[in-house]
Design a protein around this motif. Sequence first.
Motif, PDB file in Angstrom:
ATOM      1  N   UNK A  52      -3.607  20.511  -4.490  1.00 22.74           N
ATOM      2  CA  UNK A  52      -4.563  20.093  -3.476  1.00 22.74           C
ATOM      3  C   UNK A  52      -3.889  19.080  -2.560  1.00 22.74           C
ATOM      4  N   UNK A  53      -4.638  18.569  -1.594  1.00 21.67           N
ATOM      5  CA  UNK A  53      -4.114  17.547  -0.699  1.00 21.67           C
ATOM      6  C   UNK A  53      -4.723  16.204  -1.068  1.00 21.67           C
ATOM      7  N   UNK A  54      -3.936  15.148  -0.902  1.00 21.91           N
ATOM      8  CA  UNK A  54      -4.362  13.805  -1.275  1.00 21.91           C
ATOM      9  C   UNK A  54      -3.920  12.813  -0.210  1.00 21.91           C
ATOM     10  N   UNK A  55      -4.853  11.988   0.210  1.00 19.50           N
ATOM     11  CA  UNK A  55      -4.523  10.941   1.184  1.00 19.50           C
ATOM     12  C   UNK A  55      -3.944   9.758   0.430  1.00 19.50           C
ATOM     13  N   UNK A  56      -2.679   9.454   0.688  1.00 19.68           N
ATOM     14  CA  UNK A  56      -1.982   8.362   0.025  1.00 19.68           C
ATOM     15  C   UNK A  56      -1.766   7.239   1.030  1.00 19.68           C
ATOM     16  N   UNK A  57      -2.407   6.098   0.782  1.00 16.51           N
ATOM     17  CA  UNK A  57      -2.330   4.970   1.705  1.00 16.51           C
ATOM     18  C   UNK A  57      -1.350   3.928   1.177  1.00 16.51           C
ATOM     19  N   UNK A  58      -0.598   3.332   2.086  1.00 19.06           N
ATOM     20  CA  UNK A  58       0.366   2.287   1.750  1.00 19.06           C
ATOM     21  C   UNK A  58      -0.039   1.005   2.454  1.00 19.06           C
ATOM     22  N   UNK A  59      -0.171  -0.063   1.697  1.00 19.51           N
ATOM     23  CA  UNK A  59      -0.570  -1.338   2.287  1.00 19.51           C
ATOM     24  C   UNK A  59       0.594  -1.974   3.028  1.00 19.51           C
ATOM     25  N   UNK A  60       0.306  -3.015   3.816  1.00 17.03           N
ATOM     26  CA  UNK A  60       1.334  -3.716   4.581  1.00 17.03           C
ATOM     27  C   UNK A  60       1.870  -4.941   3.846  1.00 17.03           C
ATOM     28  N   UNK A  61       1.567  -5.076   2.565  1.00 14.64           N
ATOM     29  CA  UNK A  61       2.024  -6.230   1.803  1.00 14.64           C
ATOM     30  C   UNK A  61       3.538  -6.191   1.607  1.00 14.64           C
ATOM     31  N   UNK A  62       4.102  -7.372   1.267  1.00 21.80           N
ATOM     32  CA  UNK A  62       5.532  -7.429   0.968  1.00 21.80           C
ATOM     33  C   UNK A  62       5.876  -6.472  -0.169  1.00 21.80           C
ATOM     34  N   UNK A  63       4.992  -6.412  -1.169  1.00 21.78           N
ATOM     35  CA  UNK A  63       5.096  -5.400  -2.216  1.00 21.78           C
ATOM     36  C   UNK A  63       3.952  -4.420  -1.990  1.00 21.78           C
ATOM     37  N   UNK A  64       4.213  -3.329  -1.282  1.00 16.39           N
ATOM     38  CA  UNK A  64       3.128  -2.432  -0.881  1.00 16.39           C
ATOM     39  C   UNK A  64       2.398  -1.811  -2.061  1.00 16.39           C
TER      40      UNK A  64
END
Length: 303
Positions: A115-127
């Motif tokens: 399936x498809x999955x939305x993977x979000x990455x934060x803008x933190x120093x450790x994302x």
Amino acid sequence: MTYNLFLVDSCDPGVMTEALAAIFRVPESEVDVADADGDQEDRNWDALASCEYSHVPGNVSLSLDIYAQDSVAQQPPEAEFSAALARRLGTPVLYPPQESAMSAHWLVTPEGLTTRARLSESDDDEPTFTVTAVEAFVDRLPDVPVMHLPEVVREHKVATPLADSFAESLQSLKGDGGGADGSSLTAEVAEVARVAKSYLGAWEKLSRRAENNWEPSGWYPVEFYREVLGYRDDIEGYLRQLPEDVATLYKRYLAKVDSLYQELTVDDEEHVVIEDRDEPTAGSTQKAWWWYRRPEPMPWSRG
């Protein structure tokens, strides 16, 4: 070949070594698995296959960078590789889309669900990496909402043979005057024609999607539908900027796309597409005919 993947669950390095050796069909002694942030002194830098893993915060556990040397004969495509890895490790594997970095990742489970999955990455120093939505329920991610992902539709590649044929046919206009080479296609006209071709392509894609049952998801947002109808409006403006010979050629292909659209749609008697708030007021100009047609069944009302 390089594979950049994410695992939902963590994995013992020894189990990872066994899995990679089996998939690549190389001895376990020729597989190097190491923590990217750990001690690098004991690495086997000459190994046929290597895997650097990083622990990441979020609802995925590991980020993997896997590499196989050219001498490794068995190097499956990313989708096949990820499915095999998911089966052997017993955890869902996410791999990046080919169409665009802006689109959703693919996710494959140990049971073979893809399936498809939305993977979000934060803008933190450790994302932080978080799966925020999936198009099918994944039991290892029970709290993640199941929904259609518009970005999957947006980035899906759709062939536009009629728009492409228009671009090719422009070459037949050479020698009719205007340009430095005797062509009617001056630099300015060529640029307008290029933009007009892109709008024709967007208009054609809508019908091609309908022809193919709204691949890849069997669904199409009504907002996207209205957006493309707006592109069809814009085409009229570009037509007025083209010289007569180019406009005549363009209209020939536009008529074919218009006809295809009519064949694949029905009268929108309820004005679902145009919406009541968009209805013209008394004395104003009515919208063009394409605003009063829609697919049947409507792809935005599915599931």
